[in-house]
Design a protein around this motif. Structure first.
Motif, PDB file in Angstrom:
ATOM      1  N   TRP A 152      86.641  41.041  51.123  1.00  0.00           N
ATOM      2  CA  TRP A 152      86.330  40.015  50.125  1.00  0.00           C
ATOM      3  C   TRP A 152      87.581  39.343  49.566  1.00  0.00           C
ATOM      4  O   TRP A 152      87.596  38.120  49.368  1.00  0.00           O
ATOM      5  CB  TRP A 152      85.523  40.632  48.986  1.00  0.00           C
ATOM      6  N   GLU A 153      88.635  40.128  49.275  1.00  0.00           N
ATOM      7  CA  GLU A 153      89.839  39.536  48.702  1.00  0.00           C
ATOM      8  C   GLU A 153      90.485  38.556  49.678  1.00  0.00           C
ATOM      9  O   GLU A 153      90.970  37.489  49.273  1.00  0.00           O
ATOM     10  CB  GLU A 153      90.838  40.626  48.300  1.00  0.00           C
ATOM     11  N   ASP A 154      90.502  38.922  50.968  1.00  0.00           N
ATOM     12  CA  ASP A 154      91.052  38.010  51.977  1.00  0.00           C
ATOM     13  C   ASP A 154      90.218  36.730  52.055  1.00  0.00           C
ATOM     14  O   ASP A 154      90.757  35.620  52.152  1.00  0.00           O
ATOM     15  CB  ASP A 154      91.082  38.693  53.345  1.00  0.00           C
ATOM     16  N   HIS A 155      88.905  36.884  52.006  1.00  0.00           N
ATOM     17  CA  HIS A 155      88.037  35.702  52.029  1.00  0.00           C
ATOM     18  C   HIS A 155      88.342  34.796  50.839  1.00  0.00           C
ATOM     19  O   HIS A 155      88.384  33.562  50.977  1.00  0.00           O
ATOM     20  CB  HIS A 155      86.559  36.102  51.974  1.00  0.00           C
ATOM     21  N   ILE A 157      91.136  34.416  49.107  1.00  0.00           N
ATOM     22  CA  ILE A 157      92.394  33.692  49.281  1.00  0.00           C
ATOM     23  C   ILE A 157      92.187  32.484  50.178  1.00  0.00           C
ATOM     24  O   ILE A 157      92.658  31.373  49.890  1.00  0.00           O
ATOM     25  CB  ILE A 157      93.462  34.638  49.876  1.00  0.00           C
ATOM     26  N   THR A 158      91.452  32.677  51.264  1.00  0.00           N
ATOM     27  CA  THR A 158      91.182  31.580  52.191  1.00  0.00           C
ATOM     28  C   THR A 158      90.348  30.489  51.534  1.00  0.00           C
ATOM     29  O   THR A 158      90.636  29.288  51.685  1.00  0.00           O
ATOM     30  CB  THR A 158      90.448  32.112  53.440  1.00  0.00           C
ATOM     31  N   LEU A 159      89.333  30.880  50.795  1.00  0.00           N
ATOM     32  CA  LEU A 159      88.461  29.892  50.159  1.00  0.00           C
ATOM     33  C   LEU A 159      89.215  29.048  49.143  1.00  0.00           C
ATOM     34  O   LEU A 159      88.982  27.832  49.032  1.00  0.00           O
ATOM     35  CB  LEU A 159      87.273  30.592  49.499  1.00  0.00           C
ATOM     36  N   ARG A 160      90.104  29.671  48.373  1.00  0.00           N
ATOM     37  CA  ARG A 160      90.903  28.897  47.414  1.00  0.00           C
ATOM     38  C   ARG A 160      91.772  27.870  48.145  1.00  0.00           C
ATOM     39  O   ARG A 160      91.905  26.722  47.721  1.00  0.00           O
ATOM     40  CB  ARG A 160      91.774  29.819  46.576  1.00  0.00           C
ATOM     41  N   GLN A 161      92.392  28.321  49.232  1.00  0.00           N
ATOM     42  CA  GLN A 161      93.251  27.419  49.994  1.00  0.00           C
ATOM     43  C   GLN A 161      92.436  26.279  50.598  1.00  0.00           C
ATOM     44  O   GLN A 161      92.845  25.108  50.553  1.00  0.00           O
ATOM     45  CB  GLN A 161      93.951  28.214  51.100  1.00  0.00           C
ATOM     46  N   PHE A 162      91.262  26.603  51.135  1.00  0.00           N
ATOM     47  CA  PHE A 162      90.404  25.571  51.721  1.00  0.00           C
ATOM     48  C   PHE A 162      89.943  24.570  50.660  1.00  0.00           C
ATOM     49  O   PHE A 162      89.856  23.372  50.927  1.00  0.00           O
ATOM     50  CB  PHE A 162      89.186  26.223  52.392  1.00  0.00           C
ATOM     51  N   ALA A 163      89.633  25.074  49.480  1.00  0.00           N
ATOM     52  CA  ALA A 163      89.180  24.176  48.407  1.00  0.00           C
ATOM     53  C   ALA A 163      90.280  23.178  48.038  1.00  0.00           C
ATOM     54  O   ALA A 163      89.997  21.996  47.800  1.00  0.00           O
ATOM     55  CB  ALA A 163      88.763  24.990  47.187  1.00  0.00           C
ATOM     56  N   LEU A 164      91.533  23.649  47.979  1.00  0.00           N
ATOM     57  CA  LEU A 164      92.653  22.747  47.690  1.00  0.00           C
ATOM     58  C   LEU A 164      92.788  21.680  48.770  1.00  0.00           C
ATOM     59  O   LEU A 164      93.004  20.500  48.481  1.00  0.00           O
ATOM     60  CB  LEU A 164      93.950  23.547  47.578  1.00  0.00           C
ATOM     61  N   VAL A 165      92.675  22.105  50.034  1.00  0.00           N
ATOM     62  CA  VAL A 165      92.811  21.160  51.135  1.00  0.00           C
ATOM     63  C   VAL A 165      91.697  20.120  51.092  1.00  0.00           C
ATOM     64  O   VAL A 165      91.942  18.905  51.220  1.00  0.00           O
ATOM     65  CB  VAL A 165      92.804  21.906  52.487  1.00  0.00           C
ATOM     66  N   ALA A 309      88.970  37.177  41.182  1.00  0.00           N
ATOM     67  CA  ALA A 309      89.724  37.673  42.331  1.00  0.00           C
ATOM     68  C   ALA A 309      89.024  37.367  43.646  1.00  0.00           C
ATOM     69  O   ALA A 309      89.670  37.163  44.675  1.00  0.00           O
ATOM     70  CB  ALA A 309      89.952  39.177  42.205  1.00  0.00           C
ATOM     71  N   LEU A 310      87.685  37.306  43.614  1.00  0.00           N
ATOM     72  CA  LEU A 310      86.908  37.076  44.824  1.00  0.00           C
ATOM     73  C   LEU A 310      86.460  35.625  44.990  1.00  0.00           C
ATOM     74  O   LEU A 310      85.742  35.307  45.940  1.00  0.00           O
ATOM     75  CB  LEU A 310      85.663  37.976  44.823  1.00  0.00           C
ATOM     76  N   ALA A 311      86.856  34.754  44.063  1.00  0.00           N
ATOM     77  CA  ALA A 311      86.438  33.351  44.108  1.00  0.00           C
ATOM     78  C   ALA A 311      84.919  33.240  44.156  1.00  0.00           C
ATOM     79  O   ALA A 311      84.349  32.440  44.894  1.00  0.00           O
ATOM     80  CB  ALA A 311      87.063  32.627  45.302  1.00  0.00           C
ATOM     81  N   THR A 312      84.254  34.079  43.355  1.00  0.00           N
ATOM     82  CA  THR A 312      82.794  34.048  43.291  1.00  0.00           C
ATOM     83  C   THR A 312      82.358  33.863  41.836  1.00  0.00           C
ATOM     84  O   THR A 312      83.181  33.538  40.975  1.00  0.00           O
ATOM     85  CB  THR A 312      82.204  35.335  43.906  1.00  0.00           C
TER      86      THR A 312
END
Length: 522
Positions: A152-155, A157-165, A309-312
């Protein structure tokens, strides 16, 4: 990345929320001129953190410098990690041409054996996203998640980065929601319910399933707590128990008096949670309202922190008399519900009726109360300074506040403060960190204390083991930063304060290990 102690120290400073100080140490160590890939990647990371805190042209400039550091790291053999960061940071800096070049290079780079399968595929997904190939990026992200479905934590991090992009590209980010980790839940409600209310059990199970809850935080009193906790456990959610006092004392006061059926269910749940039990007031004896409030605020904050932490999304589930927060009789659960609602967080409630009050009310001692403690260490050279001027300067950092519970105490170069509410402690923390910069270290704790008349002068004296807890945290704090105990960090978050938190370790004491969090105020 290299295991150099200097690099590890600088990375720890950045994680602790002292990005400015980390950058100063990085430059002072001579690493800013280094051409080593690990040093360049750390440089890119620090510049990215500084950019996140800046605005406008200054932010874009930091992002541009970060992208350049990552580009050089990749050029010197750093692999796909710096390439994809160079791509994303270039895009955030407004240079889409360079972003596309780096993204294409990241797609062509060989797989790195030291990276997990998840990150290998997620890196490909991010490169496709930067290239505006969103459908392919979505498919790649789905593949990455399938390789590590509970990372979940890895997901996050990716989701935050994708949201910025996606925000930078002006594209819709709604499709990211399908990849969100499960929700977190704070739960509370009536004590003394019937242990045979099957309709309530089914209603709770429906809420847990509908809301896709994966993590739950609350106590285990006889009634609503246990019913909700059992539903979470049955659904495979990760249950975290937050108690005001140790489990034996809590069971004797808040479970056993309501019948053996509840006691057996409590025991079964305690076996399932293992070490996921937090006791917030281990030395206070029988639970009192202040300890119960501390446990409730801590559980709420932990649910919100986990969601961040989990972007949820954090959710609250209450079981109340009548099921309506606005009309339910006053009590701790209603207080918790109103605090949650005041922060505009989503909540659901169910109706139930109390059938037993055999446990009676819990009474606090006449002078027991919750207090927020701050301990500040100043990096000063007493021999080279004007003591009177120094003390006046320090006093000027603190806002005038009637919420102080006791007069400030100065010892050597350390200042101790105590406040009656977290908002006042938060204001003081911001003022100290803003004015003191790298010349201060700040620690905070939130716990129970006994107030008594000061026989040595005006004001009150606060007694109890929690009073000294903030002082014991200070050695862990880097210059220019603040660490707080689990209760301090969680209660601040529960209150809606604009603060970021990151777990940085544990502090071991006679009462066990206490979680420590780096705090950053915005």
């Amino acid at each position: 990345m290299s295991k150099s102690p200097v690099l590890l120290h600088i990375a720890a400073l950045a994680r602790a929320g002292a990005a400015d100080h980390a950058w100063e140490v990085f430059q002072a160590s001579g690493l800013a001129a280094s051409a080593a890939p690990a040093d360049l990647s750390l440089k890119g990371r620090l510049l990215k953190e500084l950019g996140r805190r800046a605005e406008g042209d200054e932010r874009r400039n930091f992002y541009h410098r970060s992208a350049e550091a990552y580009r050089l790291a990749a050029q010197r053999g750093g692999g796909a990690y710096p390439l994809i960061n160079a791509a994303t940071l270039s895009l955030l800096a407004g240079d889409e041409t360079s972003a596309r070049l780096h993204a294409l290079a990241a797609l062509a780079a060989p797989e790195e054996q030291h990276e997990t399968p998840y990150y290998q595929v997620a890196t490909r997904a991010e490169a496709l996203l930067v290239l505006r190939r969103s459908p392919e990026a979505r498919d790649a992200l789905a593949q990455a998640v399938s390789l590590a479905p509970e990372a979940w934590e890895d997901h996050a991090i990716t989701l935050r980065q994708f949201a910025l992009v996606l925000e930078t590209l002006g594209e819709d980010a709604e499709w990211l929601n399908v990849f969100r980790p499960p929700r977190t839940l704070h739960f509370a409600g009536l004590i003394g319910l019937s242990p045979h209310d099957e309709a309530l059990v089914q209603a709770v199970a429906r809420v847990v399933a509908e809301e896709k809850v994966g993590f739950g935080y609350g106590a285990l009193a006889a009634g609503a707590d246990i019913v909700i906790a059992e539903a979470l456990a049955a659904a495979g959610a990760e249950l975290h128990v937050v108690l005001p006092v140790d489990p034996v004392a809590f069971r004797a006061r808040s479970v056993q008096p309501y019948g053996e059926a509840w006691a057996s269910r409590f025991d079964a749940l305690m076996k399932t949670v293992g070490d996921r039990v937090s006791v917030v007031a281990p030395g206070c004896g029988p639970a009192d309202p202040a300890a119960l409030r501390l446990a409730a605020e801590t559980a709420m904050g932990l649910a919100v922190m986990k969601a961040a932490a989990l972007a949820t999304e954090p959710l609250q589930l209450l079981i109340l008399e009548g099921g309506d927060l606005a009309t339910a009789p006053p009590g701790l659960s209603v207080q918790a519900g109103k605090l949650w609602a005041a922060c505009h967080r989503r909540q659901r409630s169910l109706s139930a009726s109390r059938v037993s009050t055999v446990g009676g009310r819990m009474h606090a001692g006449a002078t027991t109360r919750l207090a927020a403690f701050l301990c500040v260490e100043f990096e000063i050279d007493i021999g080279a300074s004007d003591p009177d001027g120094l003390l006046r300067h320090v006093a000027g950092l603190l806002p005038e506040d009637a919420a102080r519970l006791a007069p400030p105490v100065w010892l050597g170069r350390t200042l101790w403060l105590a406040y009656g509410d977290l908002e006042a402690a938060s204001r003081a923390s911001r003022a100290i960190l803003s004015a003191g910069g790298d010349g201060v270290r700040l620690a905070g704790h939130y716990g129970l204390a006994v107030a008594t008349r000061n026989p040595f002068g005006p004001g009150a004296i606060l007694l109890g083991p929690e009073v000294e807890r903030a002082r014991s945290i200070l050695p862990s704090v880097p210059p220019g930063a603040m660490h707080g105990s689990l209760c301090f960090a969680a209660a601040l978050v529960a209150s809606g304060a604009a603060v970021s938190t990151e777990r940085v370790g544990d502090l071991t004491s006679a009462d066990g290990a206490m979680g420590l969090y780096a705090l950053g105020f915005s």
